[in-house]
Design a protein around this motif. Structure first.
Motif, PDB file in Angstrom:
ATOM      1  N   VAL A   1       0.899  -1.145  -0.076  1.00  0.00           N
ATOM      2  CA  VAL A   1      -0.142   0.005  -0.085  1.00  0.00           C
ATOM      3  C   VAL A   1       0.802   1.303   0.016  1.00  0.00           C
ATOM      4  N   VAL A   2       1.863   1.362   0.812  1.00  0.00           N
ATOM      5  CA  VAL A   2       2.931   2.403   0.946  1.00  0.00           C
ATOM      6  C   VAL A   2       3.574   2.533  -0.302  1.00  0.00           C
ATOM      7  N   GLY A   3       3.996   1.388  -0.973  1.00  0.00           N
ATOM      8  CA  GLY A   3       5.002   1.310  -2.263  1.00  0.00           C
ATOM      9  C   GLY A   3       4.196   1.783  -3.505  1.00  0.00           C
ATOM     10  N   LEU A   4       2.754   1.540  -3.670  1.00  0.00           N
ATOM     11  CA  LEU A   4       2.135   1.683  -4.680  1.00  0.00           C
ATOM     12  C   LEU A   4       2.091   3.097  -5.339  1.00  0.00           C
ATOM     13  N   PRO A   5       2.085   4.450  -4.475  1.00  0.00           N
ATOM     14  CA  PRO A   5       2.519   5.723  -5.071  1.00  0.00           C
ATOM     15  C   PRO A   5       3.764   5.747  -5.706  1.00  0.00           C
ATOM     16  N   GLY A   6       4.723   5.251  -5.008  1.00  0.00           N
ATOM     17  CA  GLY A   6       6.050   5.423  -5.459  1.00  0.00           C
ATOM     18  C   GLY A   6       6.257   4.571  -6.778  1.00  0.00           C
ATOM     19  N   ASN A   7       5.879   3.518  -7.089  1.00  0.00           N
ATOM     20  CA  ASN A   7       5.718   2.562  -8.300  1.00  0.00           C
ATOM     21  C   ASN A   7       4.920   3.282  -9.393  1.00  0.00           C
ATOM     22  N   LEU A   8       3.720   3.970  -9.103  1.00  0.00           N
ATOM     23  CA  LEU A   8       3.072   4.609 -10.042  1.00  0.00           C
ATOM     24  C   LEU A   8       3.908   5.736 -10.700  1.00  0.00           C
TER      25      LEU A   8
END
Length: 107
Positions: free
Chosen positions: A81-88
């Motif tokens: 959940v925390v890593g999703l914005p960074g991956n996007l």
């Protein structure tokens, strides 16, 4: 009718600084002119370089947030959940940069 001293504009290079007159009023002595000038220069510098200071603040807050999360030993779901914005964000950068680089090489 005790009036406070009015600021006056002083030209210094391309930027303008506001400098208060050092006259004393009936309410009491005003601050030292050098202290006021220093505070106004600091405010002007912060306003002029606001993006730089906000970027540095974001970096510091990101480091602190990451260190706190690491101490809490999060679950795999929380990490996703925390890593999703960074991956996007990284994928959108790749979508933008790769065609530009490829076009530059071909052209």
């Amino acid at each position: 009718a005790n009036a406070l001293p009015q600021p006056r504009k002083v030209e210094k290079g391309k930027s303008q600084l506001l400098e208060s007159s050092t006259e004393e009023t009936a309410a009491g002595p005003s601050k030292d002119a050098s202290e006021e000038g220093c505070a106004q220069r600091c405010c002007l510098c912060i306003r002029k370089e606001l993006l730089l200071y906000l970027t540095l603040l974001g970096v510091v807050l990101g480091i602190l947030f990451g260190a706190l999360l690491r101490l809490l030993s999060p679950t795999a779901t929380a990490l996703k959940v925390v890593g999703l914005p960074g991956n996007l964000f990284l994928r959108s950068l790749k979508m933008l940069v790769l065609p530009l680089v490829g076009g530059s090489i071909v052209g």
